[in-house]
Each structure stands twice: as structure tokens, then as C-alpha cells.
Design a protein around this motif. Structure first.
Motif, short mmCIF file in Angstrom:
data_model
loop_
_atom_site.label_atom_id
_atom_site.label_comp_id
_atom_site.label_asym_id
_atom_site.label_seq_id
_atom_site.Cartn_x
_atom_site.Cartn_y
_atom_site.Cartn_z
N ARG A 1 48.74 39.68 41.57
CA ARG A 1 48.77 40.07 42.98
C ARG A 1 49.44 41.43 43.13
N LEU A 2 50.49 41.66 42.36
CA LEU A 2 51.15 42.96 42.38
C LEU A 2 50.21 44.05 41.88
N PHE A 3 49.56 43.80 40.75
CA PHE A 3 48.64 44.78 40.18
C PHE A 3 47.50 45.10 41.15
N GLN A 4 46.95 44.06 41.79
CA GLN A 4 45.84 44.26 42.72
C GLN A 4 46.26 45.08 43.92
N ALA A 5 47.49 44.84 44.38
CA ALA A 5 47.99 45.61 45.52
C ALA A 5 48.08 47.09 45.18
N ILE A 6 48.53 47.39 43.96
CA ILE A 6 48.64 48.78 43.53
C ILE A 6 47.25 49.36 43.27
N ALA A 7 46.39 48.60 42.58
CA ALA A 7 45.05 49.09 42.24
C ALA A 7 44.23 49.41 43.48
N ASN A 8 44.36 48.58 44.52
CA ASN A 8 43.55 48.75 45.73
C ASN A 8 44.29 49.47 46.84
N ILE B 1 44.66 48.55 36.84
CA ILE B 1 45.05 49.73 37.63
C ILE B 1 44.48 50.99 36.96
N HIS B 2 43.77 51.79 37.71
CA HIS B 2 43.21 53.05 37.19
C HIS B 2 44.34 54.05 36.99
N PRO C 1 38.88 50.52 35.57
CA PRO C 1 39.15 50.03 36.94
C PRO C 1 38.74 51.07 37.97
N GLY C 2 38.36 50.61 39.15
CA GLY C 2 37.99 51.52 40.22
C GLY C 2 39.19 52.31 40.71
N LYS C 3 38.90 53.45 41.34
CA LYS C 3 39.96 54.32 41.83
C LYS C 3 39.87 54.45 43.35
N VAL C 4 41.01 54.31 44.02
CA VAL C 4 41.08 54.54 45.46
C VAL C 4 41.20 56.04 45.70
N GLU C 5 40.32 56.59 46.52
CA GLU C 5 40.34 58.02 46.79
C GLU C 5 41.70 58.46 47.32
#
Length: 481
Positions: A327-334, A167-168, A66-70
Motif C-alpha cells: 500500500r505504501l509502494f502503490q501510494a508512492i508509485a501512483n 515504483i518507477h 513500472p508506469g510513471k506519473v507525469e
């Protein structure tokens, strides 16, 4: 995972430790991070850090991740039920599985944290894992989320959590909780409000009703107690554990513990014998986390459990409720805001949007974007590209705009027919405008030019789906008066 033997614990303490779940495991990890940095002032930090076992995790073997938010940090917290060594007193069990599994998310601006409990009995699609040491590995299969550790160790569990949640994961902390009693005693106990008297034989716990300070032995029993309190459910127990954690964090951050070298040293001395981390979680990184978490308001630390219900195929197992879990996972991942699950509200917002602008944005996955850095800050283009990529956008390239072409305001340029794509990018930015550029005619890629007014990408915990029940570490109403 390395295990350590100790003769310091009584059989009663060992029994009490068996039933600890999410709140308990998080209590150790989070509190350790909050106060750990203070040790630097007393010349004891390196001694304590040296007690922690570490394990190498080959994340390159995972393939696509998964991608990582800086700037965001996601830590997988494992409460292990390993029964080898000193833990053999807990009884017999096949293999080693997480008794509790949590993702701790710290936002990039470090003003809040969300801790997500993944129920251990959750049935998910697990990825294949290679053999690892004495672990045989496993083929891809449908099974309990915590079974990955049995077949492939922490590395397999890490991979399973990443691929099932999107989630990364940056680091892991594994705990067998042998130091919990000493940790509580080292900070002088934790004050709790006990609404009604407790007499739980299984947890070896007897408490009178009212406000009182629980010592280490009582805290272990309180965290384990299930049938002697509430409705006897595990969810009820998790709720009480979150109350305990909030009370402990409030005590630690009040200054009383921070000002006592003996309390700090005693706390970490008790807990580090029970911790294993990845070898990338260095002393400097632990210090950075501790310093940032020390400033977080208790109201911005929230504890949630993945939306779930009974697995249709087995009433003794759990299935994640969709689409709320994703939706919860996406909120945390992004690290982005998401709206509460309110159909009327969503419809109203859509109607308002349509009235304001006839062009609607399209999903990030369908948008190709080139990022050009005209802000004058080195590295900003790559950081923004990584953050947008983590949100699902297709990054076609990065670079610098031609000399003399940097706009006064951060702008997303688009060619004919691509306005909706540009709006999708602009919607994720705190300050940006969109503008058609004839030079992009015929191109399906939009172009983000970062100007000197750059103010960042939208982020923060945001609202969670309404089916997600949780609480913060902030003090709640005192029913004891």
C-alpha cells in the motif's frame, strides 16, 4: 562505481562514517539538492558539478517497467559500503552493497517529498540480472534487497528496487560519505538537543546533555552512535538521524547559508567528491530539483521506513509486512492518496458510499479507457493518459474529440453496463462527471473527454498506512527547553 581516494580524513572520522544509515545518507543528498541551485549566482556551479562521477544505466534492458506519473520524480539513494580504495580502511567485506537504500519521492506539484528507507536486510524476490563489467550477474532468487548491487552493480540494484516495489525510478545518487564531516563544518555545524549525556566508545562520541552545536567530527559520531543512546537498536538510531536531518535542513533553508557563497561552495566542494549519479541526472535537472525543493515546507518532507518484521526463516533478516508495504509502494508509485489502516473507518466510508450511490467503482486494472483531449492545450491528452496508465488503467488510445462534441465539463462517457468503470476513472480526477453515451453501446471501453474546465488528477502524498512510522523535517518539541 568509481571510487576516489583522499588523504584528508582522519582515522577517527573514517571509523565514525562506518555506521551511518538512512538519515545520514539522505542528509547529504537532500541538502545538496536544496542549496545547489544557489551556486548559479556565483559562477561556481559548473566547477562543482564537474567533480561528480556519473554512470550510464541502460534502463531499456529492464524490460517492462513500472508506469510513471507525469511530473513525479523518484530518486534511488544508495549509501555504499564499498571497501576499495580509501574505503579499504573500513575493513573487509565481500563485494559492494548499499549500507542504506532509500527512495526519495518528489510529488508532481513539488509541494512535498517522501523518503522511504528500505532496510538493507530485507528479504525479497530479486529479478535476474545480466553480467555487467566485472559483475557476474545473477539468476532470479530470494535474497537480501541490497545484494543485487554485488552481482550486477547499480544497474542491477536499480532493476531490483523497481521490480520489488513497483515504483518507477528516474535517477540514482550513490554516496560513500567521505565528505560528510566537511559538509557539516562548511555550514557552521548543526544545533542539536542532546536529552542526556552520551559516552559511546564505538562511535568515538562524548557529549554533554543539553542544546549544543555539533561540528563535523561530532556529527559523524552522533549519526553513527547506537549503543550509547536510546535502546541501542538500529531503529532508534534511524530516529535520531531523522532529527539531525531535519535540524540541518531547517538551518540551510533559513537563509543564513543561502546568503553565503563561501558556505555553499564549501558544502558542495566537500560532498561532490563522494557522489556518483546516472548520466541522465544533468545539471539542468539538478537545478530544477534544487529550486523546487527550496520552496517545500519542512512539514511536507516526511521520512518513513517500509513496514517490516522478522523474517520467519531467519531472525537476523527482515520481511516486509503485507499488505501495508505494498500500500505504501502503490501510494508512492501512483502519487495518490490512500486511507489509513482503520477497518471501522473503511467500513463506514463504504456504507456511506453505498447509501449515496448503488453503483460501486471497479479496480483500475479492470478498466479500459480512451482519452480524448478537448481542452485546447496541446499534449494534455498524452499526459493524462500516462498518469492514468501509471495508476493501473488500461489505455486503449488517445486523440482529439470530433469538432463540436466537446462537453462543457470534463466527462467520462460509458456504454450500457459500464457505469462502474466510468466511475473508477472519474474518482481519480479532481473535476469530472459521468454520462451514458448510446454510441458506446456494446463497448467495454469508457471514454474520457477532457474539457476546458480540466483541473487535474488527484495526487499528493496522502495518509500512509498506520503501521508506517515516520516523521517530518519540521521542528519537534524541544526537550532541552
Amino acid at each position: 562505481m568509481p571510487t576516489r581516494s583522499s588523504s584528508r580524513r582522519s582515522s577517527r572520522a573514517r571509523a565514525a562514517q562506518r555506521g551511518l544509515t538512512a538519515g545520514g545518507w539522505v542528509a547529504v543528498a537532500t541538502t545538496a539538492l536544496v542549496i545547489g541551485s544557489s551556486l548559479t549566482a556565483y559562477g561556481a556551479y559548473y566547477d562543482i558539478y564537474g567533480n561528480i562521477s556519473q554512470e550510464n544505466i541502460d534502463t531499456d534492458a529492464f524490460g517492462d517497467r513500472p508506469g510513471k506519473v507525469e511530473g513525479a520524480l523518484n530518486i534511488m539513494i544508495i549509501g555504499s559500503d564499498v571497501r576499495s580504495g580509501d574505503n579499504g580502511d573500513y575493513g573487509k567485506a565481500e563485494g559492494e552493497r548499499p549500507d542504506s537504500l532509500i527512495i526519495a519521492h518528489i510529488s508532481p506539484n513539488q509541494d512535498g517529498a517522501t523518503l522511504i528507507n528500505l532496510p538493507r536486510d530485507s528479504m525479497v524476490n530479486l529479478p535476474a540480472c545480466e553480467a555487467n563489467g566485472d559483475k557476474p550477474g545473477m539468476a532470479a532468487q530470494y535474497g537480501m534487497v541490497n545484494s543485487a548491487m554485488t552481482f550486477g552493480g547499480v544497474q542491477c540494484q536499480w532493476k531490483a528496487v523497481e521490480q520489488t516495489t513497483g515504483i518507477h525510478i528516474d535517477h540514482f545518487i550513490s554516496l560513500d560519505f567521505t565528505g560528510f564531516k566537511g559538509m557539516v563544518d562548511s555550514i557552521g555545524g548543526v544545533e542539536m538537543c542532546i536529552p542526556s549525556a552520551v559516552d559511546d566508545d564505538k562511535a568515538h562520541l562524548v557529549l554533554e546533555a543539553g542544546k549544543q552545536v555539533l561540528d563535523g567530527e561530532q556529527s559523524l559520531g552522533y549519526m553513527r552512535s547506537r549503543y550509547g543512546q536510546g535502546d541501542g537498536s538500529d531503529l532508534s538510531r534511524i530516529d535520531r538521524q531523522q532529527d539531525f536531518l531535519g535540524a540541518m535542513l531547517r538551518k540551510v533553508t533559513s537563509g543564513e547559508i543561502m546568503s553565503s557563497p563561501a558556505s555553499i561552495y564549501g558544502f558542495l566542494g566537500s560532498v561532490t567528491d563522494s557522489i556518483t549519479t546516472d548520466d541522465e541526472l544533468t545539471l539542468d535537472k539538478m537545478t530544477d530539483i534544487a529550486i523546487s525543493m527550496r520552496e517545500v515546507d519542512m512539514g511536507n518532507i516526511q521520512f518513513v521506513t517500509v513496514p517490516n518484521g522478522q523474517d520467519p526463516a531467519d531472525p537476523n533478516r527482515v520481511a516486509w509486512t503485507q499488505p501495508d508495504a505494498d500500500r505504501l509502494f502503490q501510494a508512492i508509485a501512483n502519487d495518490t492518496e490512500i486511507a489509513e489502516k482503520d477497518d471501522d473507518k473503511e467500513k463506514e466510508e463504504k456504507d456511506d458510499s453505498a447509501a449515496d450511490d448503488s453503483v460501486s467503482a471497479v479496480p483500475a486494472e479492470q478498466v479500459a479507457v480512451e482519452v480524448l483531449n478537448g481542452s485546447g492545450v496541446d499534449g494534455r491528452g498524452s499526459e493524462v493518459a500516462d498518469a492514468l496508465g501509471a495508476k493501473g488503467f488500461q489505455i486503449t488510445g488517445t486523440g482529439n474529440p470530433a469538432e463540436g462534441t466537446v462537453p462543457a465539463k470534463t466527462t467520462v462517457y460509458y456504454g450500457s453496463g459500464q457505469e462502474s468503470h466510468a466511475k473508477s476513472v472519474a474518482a481519480e480526477l479532481k473535476t469530472a462527471i459521468v454520462e451514458e453515451n448510446p454510441l458506446l453501446a456494446g463497448s467495454t471501453t469508457v471514454q474520457l473527454v477532457i474539457a476546458a474546465d480540466w483541473d487535474g488528477i488527484k495526487g499528493g502524498g496522502g495518509a500512509l498506512p498506520s503501521s508506517v512510522e515516520g516523521k517530518t523535517a519540521e521542528a519537534t518539541e524541544d526537550v532541552c527547553g
